[in-house]
Enzyme design. Structure first.
Site, PDB file in Angstrom:
ATOM      1  N   CYS A  24       0.811  -1.220   0.000  1.00 46.43           N
ATOM      2  CA  CYS A  24       0.000   0.000   0.000  1.00 46.43           C
ATOM      3  C   CYS A  24       0.841   1.266   0.000  1.00 46.43           C
ATOM      4  CB  CYS A  24      -0.896   0.018   1.238  1.00 46.43           C
ATOM      5  SG  CYS A  24       0.077  -0.038   2.747  1.00 46.43           S
ATOM      6  N   CYS A  59      -2.465   3.728   7.333  1.00 48.87           N
ATOM      7  CA  CYS A  59      -3.893   3.551   7.603  1.00 48.87           C
ATOM      8  C   CYS A  59      -4.146   3.390   9.103  1.00 48.87           C
ATOM      9  CB  CYS A  59      -4.399   2.332   6.859  1.00 48.87           C
ATOM     10  SG  CYS A  59      -3.815   0.804   7.605  1.00 48.87           S
ATOM     11  N   CYS A 108      -1.235  -4.903   7.332  1.00 50.51           N
ATOM     12  CA  CYS A 108      -0.858  -3.664   8.022  1.00 50.51           C
ATOM     13  C   CYS A 108      -0.092  -3.962   9.308  1.00 50.51           C
ATOM     14  CB  CYS A 108      -2.095  -2.853   8.361  1.00 50.51           C
ATOM     15  SG  CYS A 108      -3.235  -2.677   6.986  1.00 50.51           S
ATOM     16  N   ASP A 160       2.422   2.514   2.532  1.00 49.50           N
ATOM     17  CA  ASP A 160       2.479   3.173   3.840  1.00 49.50           C
ATOM     18  C   ASP A 160       3.856   2.998   4.476  1.00 49.50           C
ATOM     19  OD1 ASP A 160      -0.075   3.893   3.460  1.00 49.50           O
ATOM     20  OD2 ASP A 160      -0.962   2.496   4.876  1.00 49.50           O
TER      21      ASP A 160
HETATM   22 FE1  FES Z   1      -1.162   0.386   4.371  1.00 45.43          FE
HETATM   23 FE2  FES Z   1      -2.690  -0.584   6.227  1.00 45.43          FE
HETATM   24  S1  FES Z   1      -3.289  -0.057   4.196  1.00 45.43           S
HETATM   25  S2  FES Z   1      -0.546  -0.343   6.276  1.00 45.43           S
END
Ligand code: FES
Length: 142
Positions: free
Chosen positions: A34, A59, A103, A36
């Site tokens: 994602c 997130c 995540c 992140d």
């Molecule tokens: Fe990226 Fe949760 S969607 S860490």
């Protein structure tokens, strides 16, 4: 999507958010799925994690998992902190929806990356190399 109360609690009021100046170990990891990012700072005294802070650009589930993971390793010796798995973090949160399991991997990897950084700064490169986290180790998408 249904989140447990624990997840909501840690998401709404995350613990240990921030940075540590002159941290003994800093780890930054990214989630390939994602994009992140999580950064973790450790203060280590005599092999014990005396303080820990994190910053997550990610997130809600990533924020909740970092919050609980930092609670779990604070005050622990490095040997215990290294046993932290994404599974343990998910269990401590009373579960995560399956699509959010990936995540929780960020938190485990960030802890290991920060400890590896600490080892490298102290000339313990062999120890650090053992901690290189590989995506294959995680249980979320295999
Ligand atoms: Fe990226 Fe949760 S969607 S860490």
């Amino acid at each position: 999507m249904v989140y447990s109360e624990k997840v909501m609690e840690h998401f709404s009021n995350p613990h240990n958010v921030g940075e540590i100046e002159n941290a003994d170990g800093v780890g930054e990891v990214g989630n390939a799925k994602c994009g992140d990012i999580m950064k973790m700072y450790l203060k280590i005294d005599n092999g014990v994690i005396t303080d820990v802070k994190f910053k997550t650009f990610g997130c809600g589930a990533a924020i909740a998992t970092s919050s609980i993971a930092t609670d779990m390793i604070k005050g622990q010796p490095l040997s215990e902190a290294l046993k932290l798995t994404n599974k343990a973090v998910v269990e401590a949160l009373d579960g995560l929806p399956p699509v959010k399991l990936h995540c929780s991997v960020l938190a485990e990897q960030a802890v290991k990356a920060a400890i590896a950084d600490y080892y490298r700064k102290n000339g313990m490169n062999d120890e650090a190399d053992k901690l290189d986290v590989h995506c294959d180790d995680c249980e979320c998408c295999h």
